[in-house]
Scaffold this motif. Structure first.
Motif, PDB file in Angstrom:
ATOM      1  N   ALA A  20       0.833  -1.209   0.000  1.00  0.00           N
ATOM      2  CA  ALA A  20       0.000   0.000   0.000  1.00  0.00           C
ATOM      3  C   ALA A  20       0.865   1.256   0.000  1.00  0.00           C
ATOM      4  O   ALA A  20       0.571   2.228  -0.709  1.00  0.00           O
ATOM      5  CB  ALA A  20      -0.934  -0.009   1.207  1.00  0.00           C
ATOM      6  N   LEU A  21       1.933   1.263   0.804  1.00  0.00           N
ATOM      7  CA  LEU A  21       2.806   2.431   0.861  1.00  0.00           C
ATOM      8  C   LEU A  21       3.531   2.646  -0.463  1.00  0.00           C
ATOM      9  O   LEU A  21       3.716   3.784  -0.909  1.00  0.00           O
ATOM     10  CB  LEU A  21       3.818   2.267   2.001  1.00  0.00           C
ATOM     11  N   THR A  27       1.815   6.556  -6.857  1.00  0.00           N
ATOM     12  CA  THR A  27       0.689   7.390  -7.301  1.00  0.00           C
ATOM     13  C   THR A  27       0.982   8.868  -7.100  1.00  0.00           C
ATOM     14  O   THR A  27       0.659   9.701  -7.955  1.00  0.00           O
ATOM     15  CB  THR A  27      -0.591   7.004  -6.543  1.00  0.00           C
ATOM     16  N   ASP A  28       1.603   9.217  -5.961  1.00  0.00           N
ATOM     17  CA  ASP A  28       1.942  10.617  -5.701  1.00  0.00           C
ATOM     18  C   ASP A  28       2.907  11.157  -6.752  1.00  0.00           C
ATOM     19  O   ASP A  28       2.754  12.287  -7.235  1.00  0.00           O
ATOM     20  CB  ASP A  28       2.558  10.762  -4.310  1.00  0.00           C
ATOM     21  N   VAL A  29       3.897  10.350  -7.113  1.00  0.00           N
ATOM     22  CA  VAL A  29       4.876  10.787  -8.123  1.00  0.00           C
ATOM     23  C   VAL A  29       4.196  10.987  -9.467  1.00  0.00           C
ATOM     24  O   VAL A  29       4.388  12.012 -10.145  1.00  0.00           O
ATOM     25  CB  VAL A  29       6.025   9.759  -8.242  1.00  0.00           C
ATOM     26  N   LEU A  80      -1.058  19.974  -1.337  1.00  0.00           N
ATOM     27  CA  LEU A  80      -1.954  19.277  -2.259  1.00  0.00           C
ATOM     28  C   LEU A  80      -1.626  17.801  -2.375  1.00  0.00           C
ATOM     29  O   LEU A  80      -2.526  16.962  -2.475  1.00  0.00           O
ATOM     30  CB  LEU A  80      -1.890  19.942  -3.634  1.00  0.00           C
ATOM     31  N   TYR A  81      -0.331  17.456  -2.371  1.00  0.00           N
ATOM     32  CA  TYR A  81       0.072  16.062  -2.573  1.00  0.00           C
ATOM     33  C   TYR A  81       0.335  15.329  -1.262  1.00  0.00           C
ATOM     34  O   TYR A  81       0.763  14.182  -1.285  1.00  0.00           O
ATOM     35  CB  TYR A  81       1.329  16.005  -3.436  1.00  0.00           C
ATOM     36  N   VAL A 143      -7.793  10.101 -11.167  1.00  0.00           N
ATOM     37  CA  VAL A 143      -6.993   9.325 -10.221  1.00  0.00           C
ATOM     38  C   VAL A 143      -7.845   8.890  -9.038  1.00  0.00           C
ATOM     39  O   VAL A 143      -7.782   7.728  -8.594  1.00  0.00           O
ATOM     40  CB  VAL A 143      -5.777  10.151  -9.743  1.00  0.00           C
ATOM     41  N   ARG A 144      -8.667   9.799  -8.506  1.00  0.00           N
ATOM     42  CA  ARG A 144      -9.542   9.447  -7.393  1.00  0.00           C
ATOM     43  C   ARG A 144     -10.496   8.326  -7.780  1.00  0.00           C
ATOM     44  O   ARG A 144     -10.724   7.385  -7.010  1.00  0.00           O
ATOM     45  CB  ARG A 144     -10.325  10.668  -6.945  1.00  0.00           C
ATOM     46  N   ALA A 145     -11.089   8.413  -8.966  1.00  0.00           N
ATOM     47  CA  ALA A 145     -12.040   7.396  -9.412  1.00  0.00           C
ATOM     48  C   ALA A 145     -11.362   6.043  -9.564  1.00  0.00           C
ATOM     49  O   ALA A 145     -11.909   5.004  -9.180  1.00  0.00           O
ATOM     50  CB  ALA A 145     -12.691   7.827 -10.724  1.00  0.00           C
TER      51      ALA A 145
END
Length: 313
Positions: A20-21, A27-29, A80-81, A143-145
């Protein structure tokens, strides 16, 4: 045999957390890269809509580089990130729009200070910020979806039992009620001596009993529980240690939900260093970040002063 099962469950928990990490970091990158790409694409498309296939002038190329530089600075300093998974979609989009408007304001003041305004097309600037904002909103929504769909597919609706009704559990419960796509549902909690007194307002999970009754409940209902969230003070080592020892008898995912807001922390987050998860209790600024913030502050203050004194000039 029991020790072998417990060891297997523990390894599965560690693997799940590590995975998960790693997915979160990746995903953040990619989210940062996608936002930067949306800004560059918006500048190029905006220039084409305004000037067609004409080669950009030196002033226009400088303007593009300046917009991109201010975007990197503002989005890099923005929260934001950080911890965006615990943030509602509406708040994330609001923060995105505010950061993008700050970029627009800084570039406008920069153009005024260096007298770049005559060589920069206002129509191109409007296209850039409208297209850039729309593109980044589309990226974050997509990305959220995708994340919501993936978590639902992987875990379905995970049933959670909380130990302790403290502020983080209440916030998580209300967040999950408003975001059913997260795939988590707090079915109830077991009271501790550290609990907040729950009001009768909406958003309070069902009380299932006290901490002493948790073992009996899990023995009778462990098939209906997927996760146990422990929300006790980190200083109460005896209770936390005893509780975790008891939970080892059940094949459940156990998470610690500390109330770190009691320490007045600034943007806490989790990252993976090697194979070890580390909690960032405070997001401080490095010396280079501090000098950069100071420089931006000096420019903003000077620009405001020039704008206010311009009529006198």
């Amino acid at each position: 045999m029991l020790q072998s099962i417990e060891s297997m469950v523990e390894r599965k928990r560690e693997t799940t957390l590590r995975s998960a990490l790693e997915r979160q970091a990746a995903t953040d990158v990619w989210l940062r890269i996608a936002d930067a790409g949306a800004i560059v694409l918006a500048m190029v498309v905006g220039y084409y809509l305004r000037f067609g296939s004409q080669i950009p002038s030196p002033v226009q190329r400088t303007a593009m580089a300046t917009v991109f530089l201010y975007a990197l600075i503002c989005f890099g300093l923005s929260p934001l990130y950080r911890d965006w998974r615990g943030r509602s979609m509406l708040r994330e989009l609001f923060l995105l729009v505010i950061t993008w408007l700050v970029v627009y304001a800084l570039f406008s003041m920069h153009a005024l200070l260096v007298q770049m305004g005559d060589g920069v097309s206002r129509q191109w600037l409007a296209y850039t910020f409208l297209l850039g904002g729309t593109g980044m909103i589309a990226v974050h929504s997509f990305v959220r979806a995708r994340i919501s769909a993936r978590e639902q597919h992987e875990s379905g609706s995970q049933r959670v039992v909380a130990v302790g009704l403290r502020s983080p559990v209440l916030k998580l419960h209300r967040h999950l009620q408003g975001n059913p796509g997260a795939g988590l549902n707090i079915v109830g909690y077991f009271a501790s001596e550290y609990d907040r007194q729950p009001s009768r307002e909406a958003g309070v999970p069902l009380r299932l009993g006290t901490m002493a009754e948790l073992d009996t409940y899990l023995r009778d209902n462990h098939a209906d529980v997927d996760q146990v969230w422990v929300s006790l003070p980190l200083t109460d080592r005896d209770n936390v240690k005893g509780l975790l020892k008891m939970l080892e008898r059940y094949p459940l995912l156990v998470k610690l939900v500390p109330d770190i807001q009691d320490f007045g922390l600034l943007n806490p987050s989790v990252e993976l260093i090697g194979q070890v998860p580390v909690i960032n209790l405070r997001q401080g600024l490095t010396r280079s970040d501090f000098l950069l913030v100071k420089r931006v502050q000096d420019i903003v203050v000077a620009a405001i002063a020039v704008a206010l004194l311009l009529p006198l000039y």
